[in-house]
Design an enzyme around this catalytic site. Structure first.
Site, short mmCIF file in Angstrom:
data_model
loop_
_atom_site.label_atom_id
_atom_site.label_comp_id
_atom_site.label_asym_id
_atom_site.label_seq_id
_atom_site.Cartn_x
_atom_site.Cartn_y
_atom_site.Cartn_z
N CYS A 136 0.81 -1.22 0.00
CA CYS A 136 0.00 0.00 0.00
C CYS A 136 0.85 1.28 0.00
CB CYS A 136 -0.95 0.00 1.19
SG CYS A 136 -0.24 -0.63 2.71
N GLN A 163 1.89 5.68 8.78
CA GLN A 163 0.97 4.68 8.23
C GLN A 163 -0.21 4.40 9.15
OE1 GLN A 163 4.74 2.46 6.14
NE2 GLN A 163 2.90 1.23 6.35
N ARG A 268 4.04 3.47 12.14
CA ARG A 268 2.58 3.36 12.31
C ARG A 268 2.12 4.52 13.19
NH1 ARG A 268 0.23 0.19 9.30
NH2 ARG A 268 1.22 -1.72 10.00
N HIS A 275 -2.45 6.47 4.58
CA HIS A 275 -1.02 6.56 4.80
C HIS A 275 -0.54 7.93 4.31
CE1 HIS A 275 -1.03 2.48 5.86
NE2 HIS A 275 -0.43 1.93 4.83
P1 NAP Z 1 -8.96 -9.44 6.52
O1 NAP Z 1 -9.84 -8.26 6.69
O2 NAP Z 1 -8.35 -10.04 7.73
O3 NAP Z 1 -9.83 -10.57 5.76
C1 NAP Z 1 -9.29 -11.81 5.34
C2 NAP Z 1 -10.31 -12.92 5.50
O4 NAP Z 1 -10.56 -13.22 6.87
C3 NAP Z 1 -11.70 -12.68 4.97
O5 NAP Z 1 -11.74 -12.78 3.58
C4 NAP Z 1 -12.50 -13.78 5.64
O6 NAP Z 1 -12.36 -14.99 4.89
C5 NAP Z 1 -11.78 -13.98 6.96
N1 NAP Z 1 -12.57 -13.49 8.11
C6 NAP Z 1 -12.65 -14.15 9.29
N2 NAP Z 1 -13.42 -13.47 10.16
C7 NAP Z 1 -13.84 -12.36 9.53
C8 NAP Z 1 -14.67 -11.27 9.91
N3 NAP Z 1 -15.22 -11.18 11.13
N4 NAP Z 1 -14.92 -10.29 9.01
C9 NAP Z 1 -14.37 -10.34 7.79
N5 NAP Z 1 -13.58 -11.37 7.37
C10 NAP Z 1 -13.31 -12.38 8.24
O7 NAP Z 1 -7.76 -9.17 5.49
P2 NAP Z 1 -7.36 -7.80 4.72
O8 NAP Z 1 -6.83 -6.80 5.67
O9 NAP Z 1 -8.46 -7.44 3.81
O10 NAP Z 1 -6.09 -8.31 3.88
C11 NAP Z 1 -6.21 -9.27 2.84
C12 NAP Z 1 -4.90 -9.37 2.09
O11 NAP Z 1 -4.64 -8.13 1.44
C13 NAP Z 1 -3.67 -9.65 2.97
O12 NAP Z 1 -2.79 -10.49 2.27
C14 NAP Z 1 -3.04 -8.30 3.13
O13 NAP Z 1 -1.65 -8.37 3.37
C15 NAP Z 1 -3.33 -7.71 1.77
N6 NAP Z 1 -3.32 -6.25 1.78
C16 NAP Z 1 -3.94 -5.63 2.81
C17 NAP Z 1 -3.96 -4.28 2.85
C18 NAP Z 1 -4.65 -3.58 3.98
O14 NAP Z 1 -4.63 -2.41 3.97
N7 NAP Z 1 -5.27 -4.25 4.94
C19 NAP Z 1 -3.37 -3.52 1.83
C20 NAP Z 1 -2.77 -4.19 0.75
C21 NAP Z 1 -2.76 -5.56 0.75
P3 NAP Z 1 -13.54 -16.08 4.73
O15 NAP Z 1 -14.78 -15.37 4.26
O16 NAP Z 1 -12.98 -17.02 3.72
O17 NAP Z 1 -13.68 -16.66 6.11
#
Ligand code: NAP
Length: 368
Positions: A136, A163, A268, A275
């Protein structure tokens, strides 16, 4: 015929921002989506106002192989495992991913089309089918200053980052607010006391900040009323992995050969989903400021020049102003005391939009 697109990770933070943007762009009229889950296969798909089958199992290789494109925002462990399994099973469809797991592989391209469309075009022509969103902070930096690289004006870049909690994850965002709540509760009585001084307040706050009751399960340390100058794990030369990504990803995105040094310190802070970065650029030559501003302004339709005045800066160059928008404001642009080749600037961007979901959305549109 519509392409079948598997969507994995749609209920996570990045995935839900992506699905919102896909709805806004009316992409669901042009694809047959297959919503998948790692934990809820068989449950109803999200309500998008269209007929959708129940959630498919995101670990089912044949389900993924039966699509033209997989879009994953599920996380690195999922990508590492399932990307390998589907490719082994002969899948030649496109794999679009938010996680870092596949980013630095030789056979993947990091996608940020307003900055590196020619690199993406060359990769696609060469048969590359893995399209990975960048880190990001890196994507936001290049949305801001990519134009200067295109002019070949840049000798090196040092970026000091501020960040947001969203980059750490959903639990960390919640905990930041819980920490604010805890601190505000601890200070409430002192704040109401007209006789209490600012230092009385500070002492009450610092005691709560360091106290056992401060919620730190997700972040590990207090972030509210503080900051954390270490993101991710350590790597060589005293740097963190987040700082290492700045160099390797910037250079991969731009297709630089030889590489241009990009380094700094990643911190952070207590903003929620934007960011910010204070950037020092060593230019190869003394380029006048108006030319620099012109190039930055022209570099992408989202890059906005903020005049270097107090009013404009405080109104337009803050997370509060930018959050939830696609704007990439660049301001505080001025030459530094070190010499006319040293340029200072400040930039802010929404890390869930241009920092994560938007490059994936646009890659999907491009492939369709
Ligand atoms: P996240 O919010 O933790 O979600 C990942 C998965 O967790 C969901 O698809 C879901 O999968 C599961 N999950 C379990 N409990 C949940 C709940 N209560 N609410 C929503 N989902 C739940 O992950 P994220 O932050 O979007 O990041 C995803 C990827 O993108 C990572 O590899 C990260 O490094 C990358 N990324 C993140 C960012 C960022 O800003 N966060 C930026 C760039 C790249 P199921 O539906 O299959 O259970």
């Amino acid at each position: 015929m519509n392409k079948r697109v598997a969507i994995v990770g749609w209920r996570g933070m990045v995935g839900s921002v992506l699905v919102d943007r896909m709805r806004e762009e009316q992409l669901f009229s042009h694809i047959d989506p297959v919503f998948c889950s790692t934990s809820q296969a068989g449950a109803p798909a999200p309500d998008l106002g269209i007929d959708l089958p129940p959630l498919a199992d995101a670990y089912d290789v044949s389900t993924l192989c039966d699509t033209d494109i997989v879009v994953s925002c599920q996380g690195g462990d999922y990508s590492t495992r399932m990307h390998e399994e589907v490719r082994k099973a002969g899948y030649r469809g496109a794999w679009i991913d938010a996680a870092s797991a596949l980013r630095m592989r030789n056979d993947s391209v990091i996608v940020l089309d307003p900055v590196n469309q020619p690199v993406m075009d060359r990769a696609r022509a060469a048969g590359v089918v893995d399209y990975i969103g960048g880190n990001c902070t890196v994507s936001l930096l290049l949305m801001a200053i990519g134009g200067l690289f295109r002019q070949q004006w840049v000798e090196w870049v040092s970026t000091m980052t501020y960040q947001a909690a969203s980059g750490a994850g959903a639990r960390q965002m919640r905990e930041l607010i819980a920490q604010m709540d805890h601190l505000s509760a601890a200070c409430r009585a002192t704040l109401k006391d007209p006789g209490a001084s600012a230092l009385d307040l500070e002492r009450t706050l610092s005691a709560a900040l360091r106290g056992e009751a401060m919620p730190t399960e997700a972040l590990g340390h207090p972030l509210a009323a503080s900051l954390l100058p270490w993101i991710d794990r350590g790597v060589e030369h005293g740097a963190t992995r987040e700082e290492w990504k700045g160099h390797v990803e910037c250079n991969k995105i731009l297709g630089n050969d030889p590489e241009i040094p990009v380094d700094g310190i990643c911190v952070r802070v207590g903003s929620m989903r934007c960011h910010a970065q204070a950037v020092t650029i060593k230019l190869r030559q003394d380029v006048p400021l108006d030319e620099i501003e012109h190039v930055l302004h022209e570099s992408t339709p989202w890059t906005r020049i903020v005049p270097n005045t107090r009013e404009a800066t405080l109104e337009k160059l803050t997370p509060a102003a930018v959050s939830g928008t696609l704007d990439i404001p660049v301001g505080r642009i001025h030459k530094l005391r070190m010499g006319p080749e040293y340029l200072g600037l400040f930039t802010v961007g929404d890390q869930l939009l241009w920092g994560a979901a938007e490059p994936l959305l646009r890659t999907l549109q491009w492939l369709l």
